[in-house]
Design a protein around this motif. Structure first.
Motif, PDB file in Angstrom:
ATOM      1  N   GLU A 165      39.426  45.378  23.164  1.00  0.00           N
ATOM      2  CA  GLU A 165      39.138  45.910  21.828  1.00  0.00           C
ATOM      3  C   GLU A 165      38.722  47.375  21.903  1.00  0.00           C
ATOM      4  OE1 GLU A 165      37.622  41.736  19.704  1.00  0.00           O
ATOM      5  OE2 GLU A 165      36.172  43.120  20.592  1.00  0.00           O
ATOM      6  N   LYS A 166      37.940  47.719  22.921  1.00  0.00           N
ATOM      7  CA  LYS A 166      37.495  49.102  23.077  1.00  0.00           C
ATOM      8  C   LYS A 166      38.680  50.029  23.365  1.00  0.00           C
ATOM      9  CE  LYS A 166      33.625  49.901  25.151  1.00  0.00           C
ATOM     10  NZ  LYS A 166      32.551  50.058  26.161  1.00  0.00           N
ATOM     11  N   ILE A 167      39.559  49.597  24.259  1.00  0.00           N
ATOM     12  CA  ILE A 167      40.726  50.411  24.600  1.00  0.00           C
ATOM     13  C   ILE A 167      41.669  50.541  23.408  1.00  0.00           C
ATOM     14  CG2 ILE A 167      42.849  50.432  25.987  1.00  0.00           C
ATOM     15  CD1 ILE A 167      41.134  49.341  28.299  1.00  0.00           C
ATOM     16  N   ASP A 168      41.870  49.437  22.678  1.00  0.00           N
ATOM     17  CA  ASP A 168      42.733  49.487  21.500  1.00  0.00           C
ATOM     18  C   ASP A 168      42.173  50.434  20.451  1.00  0.00           C
ATOM     19  OD1 ASP A 168      45.099  48.448  20.135  1.00  0.00           O
ATOM     20  OD2 ASP A 168      43.687  47.483  18.773  1.00  0.00           O
ATOM     21  N   GLN A 169      40.853  50.432  20.301  1.00  0.00           N
ATOM     22  CA  GLN A 169      40.215  51.345  19.336  1.00  0.00           C
ATOM     23  C   GLN A 169      40.362  52.799  19.785  1.00  0.00           C
ATOM     24  OE1 GLN A 169      36.010  50.671  18.691  1.00  0.00           O
ATOM     25  NE2 GLN A 169      36.033  51.718  16.731  1.00  0.00           N
TER      26      GLN A 169
ATOM     27  N   LEU B  57      41.021  57.419  30.632  1.00  0.00           N
ATOM     28  CA  LEU B  57      40.383  56.685  29.538  1.00  0.00           C
ATOM     29  C   LEU B  57      38.946  56.318  29.871  1.00  0.00           C
ATOM     30  CD1 LEU B  57      43.197  54.236  28.366  1.00  0.00           C
ATOM     31  CD2 LEU B  57      42.397  56.314  27.240  1.00  0.00           C
ATOM     32  N   GLY B  58      38.668  56.141  31.142  1.00  0.00           N
ATOM     33  CA  GLY B  58      37.318  55.796  31.539  1.00  0.00           C
ATOM     34  C   GLY B  58      37.280  55.149  32.906  1.00  0.00           C
TER      35      GLY B  58
ATOM     36  N   ALA C  51      45.744  43.072  30.460  1.00  0.00           N
ATOM     37  CA  ALA C  51      47.033  42.844  29.811  1.00  0.00           C
ATOM     38  C   ALA C  51      46.989  41.586  28.949  1.00  0.00           C
ATOM     39  CB  ALA C  51      48.138  42.735  30.857  1.00  0.00           C
ATOM     40  N   VAL C  52      46.436  40.503  29.496  1.00  0.00           N
ATOM     41  CA  VAL C  52      46.353  39.242  28.752  1.00  0.00           C
ATOM     42  C   VAL C  52      45.438  39.390  27.540  1.00  0.00           C
ATOM     43  CG1 VAL C  52      45.536  36.852  28.865  1.00  0.00           C
ATOM     44  CG2 VAL C  52      46.911  37.795  30.733  1.00  0.00           C
ATOM     45  N   SER C  53      44.328  40.075  27.706  1.00  0.00           N
ATOM     46  CA  SER C  53      43.376  40.243  26.596  1.00  0.00           C
ATOM     47  C   SER C  53      43.976  41.077  25.473  1.00  0.00           C
ATOM     48  CB  SER C  53      42.078  40.875  27.106  1.00  0.00           C
ATOM     49  OG  SER C  53      41.422  40.004  28.011  1.00  0.00           O
ATOM     50  N   LEU C  54      44.759  42.092  25.810  1.00  0.00           N
ATOM     51  CA  LEU C  54      45.454  42.872  24.780  1.00  0.00           C
ATOM     52  C   LEU C  54      46.489  42.002  24.063  1.00  0.00           C
ATOM     53  CD1 LEU C  54      45.923  46.233  26.705  1.00  0.00           C
ATOM     54  CD2 LEU C  54      44.629  45.951  24.585  1.00  0.00           C
ATOM     55  N   ALA C  55      47.182  41.146  24.817  1.00  0.00           N
ATOM     56  CA  ALA C  55      48.150  40.240  24.197  1.00  0.00           C
ATOM     57  C   ALA C  55      47.445  39.262  23.262  1.00  0.00           C
ATOM     58  CB  ALA C  55      48.930  39.488  25.269  1.00  0.00           C
ATOM     59  N   ARG C  56      46.248  38.824  23.634  1.00  0.00           N
ATOM     60  CA  ARG C  56      45.483  37.912  22.778  1.00  0.00           C
ATOM     61  C   ARG C  56      45.053  38.583  21.482  1.00  0.00           C
ATOM     62  NH1 ARG C  56      41.957  35.652  27.892  1.00  0.00           N
ATOM     63  NH2 ARG C  56      43.324  33.894  28.459  1.00  0.00           N
ATOM     64  N   LEU C  57      45.035  39.909  21.473  1.00  0.00           N
ATOM     65  CA  LEU C  57      44.741  40.647  20.237  1.00  0.00           C
ATOM     66  C   LEU C  57      45.972  40.780  19.350  1.00  0.00           C
ATOM     67  CD1 LEU C  57      42.513  43.623  21.532  1.00  0.00           C
ATOM     68  CD2 LEU C  57      41.762  41.471  20.479  1.00  0.00           C
ATOM     69  N   GLY C  58      47.081  40.219  19.808  1.00  0.00           N
ATOM     70  CA  GLY C  58      48.314  40.286  19.025  1.00  0.00           C
ATOM     71  C   GLY C  58      49.201  41.469  19.366  1.00  0.00           C
ATOM     72  N   LYS C  59      48.920  42.134  20.478  1.00  0.00           N
ATOM     73  CA  LYS C  59      49.709  43.291  20.878  1.00  0.00           C
ATOM     74  C   LYS C  59      50.902  42.861  21.734  1.00  0.00           C
ATOM     75  CE  LYS C  59      46.491  45.735  18.963  1.00  0.00           C
ATOM     76  NZ  LYS C  59      46.719  46.397  17.652  1.00  0.00           N
ATOM     77  N   ASN C  60      51.968  43.656  21.671  1.00  0.00           N
ATOM     78  CA  ASN C  60      53.114  43.468  22.564  1.00  0.00           C
ATOM     79  C   ASN C  60      52.814  44.199  23.866  1.00  0.00           C
ATOM     80  OD1 ASN C  60      54.677  42.014  20.670  1.00  0.00           O
ATOM     81  ND2 ASN C  60      55.294  43.930  19.686  1.00  0.00           N
ATOM     82  N   VAL C  61      52.706  43.443  24.961  1.00  0.00           N
ATOM     83  CA  VAL C  61      52.183  43.997  26.207  1.00  0.00           C
ATOM     84  C   VAL C  61      53.116  43.699  27.378  1.00  0.00           C
ATOM     85  CG1 VAL C  61      50.202  44.062  27.776  1.00  0.00           C
ATOM     86  CG2 VAL C  61      49.837  43.612  25.341  1.00  0.00           C
TER      87      VAL C  61
ATOM     88  N   ILE D 121      33.595  52.433  30.746  1.00  0.00           N
ATOM     89  CA  ILE D 121      34.026  51.644  29.590  1.00  0.00           C
ATOM     90  C   ILE D 121      33.791  50.147  29.800  1.00  0.00           C
ATOM     91  CG2 ILE D 121      35.665  53.339  28.739  1.00  0.00           C
ATOM     92  CD1 ILE D 121      37.905  51.759  30.067  1.00  0.00           C
ATOM     93  N   ALA D 122      33.420  49.747  31.007  1.00  0.00           N
ATOM     94  CA  ALA D 122      33.076  48.339  31.250  1.00  0.00           C
ATOM     95  C   ALA D 122      32.329  48.222  32.568  1.00  0.00           C
ATOM     96  CB  ALA D 122      34.321  47.460  31.275  1.00  0.00           C
ATOM     97  N   GLN D 123      31.350  47.351  32.590  1.00  0.00           N
ATOM     98  CA  GLN D 123      30.664  46.945  33.819  1.00  0.00           C
ATOM     99  C   GLN D 123      30.817  45.437  33.919  1.00  0.00           C
ATOM    100  OE1 GLN D 123      26.870  49.016  32.807  1.00  0.00           O
ATOM    101  NE2 GLN D 123      27.050  49.934  34.848  1.00  0.00           N
ATOM    102  N   LEU D 124      31.743  45.011  34.756  1.00  0.00           N
ATOM    103  CA  LEU D 124      32.137  43.609  34.817  1.00  0.00           C
ATOM    104  C   LEU D 124      31.349  42.872  35.898  1.00  0.00           C
ATOM    105  CD1 LEU D 124      35.990  44.127  34.548  1.00  0.00           C
ATOM    106  CD2 LEU D 124      34.397  43.596  32.698  1.00  0.00           C
ATOM    107  N   PRO D 125      30.779  41.719  35.553  1.00  0.00           N
ATOM    108  CA  PRO D 125      29.988  40.975  36.534  1.00  0.00           C
ATOM    109  C   PRO D 125      30.850  40.161  37.484  1.00  0.00           C
ATOM    110  CG  PRO D 125      30.033  39.797  34.464  1.00  0.00           C
ATOM    111  CD  PRO D 125      30.777  41.082  34.230  1.00  0.00           C
TER     112      PRO D 125
END
Length: 246
Positions: A238-242, A167-168, A26-36, A205-209
């Motif tokens: 970015e991947k989800i937004d795309q 989505l993944g 949620a925070v990362s999408l907001a950092r892309l300028g999205k309303n979240v 869609i992601a492998q998070l360490p």
């Protein structure tokens, strides 16, 4: 509810980092300028207010709730509506009413994304979410461990039976790299995310360490710019937004 995209973050069991992923996505999408917006639907096990270190309570206007805002994200949680850390002792029918309450009685405004942090498993909340928010898409969270993958499969199958797009798969705690090293250690095994994605006919869609914290580090669920996972979540957003916005 004026929202372009609703994404439910689901898992088969607890302890796989689903809420941490919900918050940071949620925070990362907001950092892309999205309303979240971020809706904490884990009614019994709410943790989002603590993750954001929120102490404020939501206000009301004309009988509607104004969500609390943190890190550029509008947030609603059961944790705002009870005293301290008291348990929620409710039966199934009341849970469905809270989902309706959080989605229809909150002043969200126009949103690009609404992230739903679901409780683990396939219980009442997930069933009611499918009913009240049929347009929701889902992301399934697991770890590489075979047991987590096996249980997460049920959440994915439930999404499919409700005709929700998946989505993944996000594989959390995929590996650990010690500071100053490039070696990756698979502490919880390998291949769980890929196996789950194959079963559900979707992609990882992601492998998070796992990221190490220094002794004097501020322990927070929201990753800062100097962290490895900050960039991982930025790439995920970015991947989800795309995928959804094109």
């Amino acid at each position: 509810m004026n929202t372009k995209h609703v994404i439910a973050i689901a898992s088969g069991k607890g302890g796989v980092g689903k809420s941490t992923i919900s918050a940071n996505l949620a925070v990362s999408l907001a950092r892309l300028g999205k309303n979240v917006a971020l809706v904490d639907l884990d009614i019994y096990g709410f943790s989002i207010p603590k993750m954001f270190s929120i102490t404020a309570k939501p206000k009301t206007f004309n009988g509607k709730i104004i969500p609390v805002e943190a890190e550029g994200v509008k947030i609603m949680s059961m944790g705002f509506l009870i005293k301290g850390n008291e348990p929620v002792v409710w039966r199934g029918p009341m849970l469905g009413k809270m989902i309706e309450h959080f989605t229809r009685d909150v002043i969200w405004g126009e949103l690009d994304y609404m992230i739903l942090d679901l409780p683990p498993g396939t219980g009442d909340i997930a069933l009611d979410m499918h009913h009240y928010i049929p347009q929701s898409k889902e992301i399934i969270v697991t770890t590489p461990h075979p047991t987590a993958t096996h249980v997460a499969e049920r959440a994915g199958v439930m999404a499919q039976k409700a005709n929700h797009d998946i989505l993944g798969v996000i594989e959390n705690m995929s590996y650990f790299t010690p500071p100053g090293s490039e070696e990756k250690y698979a502490l919880f095994g390998k291949g769980g995310g890929e196996k789950l994605a194959e079963i559900l006919s979707t992609d990882v869609i992601a492998q998070l360490p796992i990221e190490a914290l220094s002794d004097d580090a501020e322990v927070t669920a929201i990753y800062k710019e100097d962290s490895i996972l900050y960039m991982q979540y930025k790439q995920l957003a970015e991947k989800i937004d795309q995928l959804l916005m094109g």
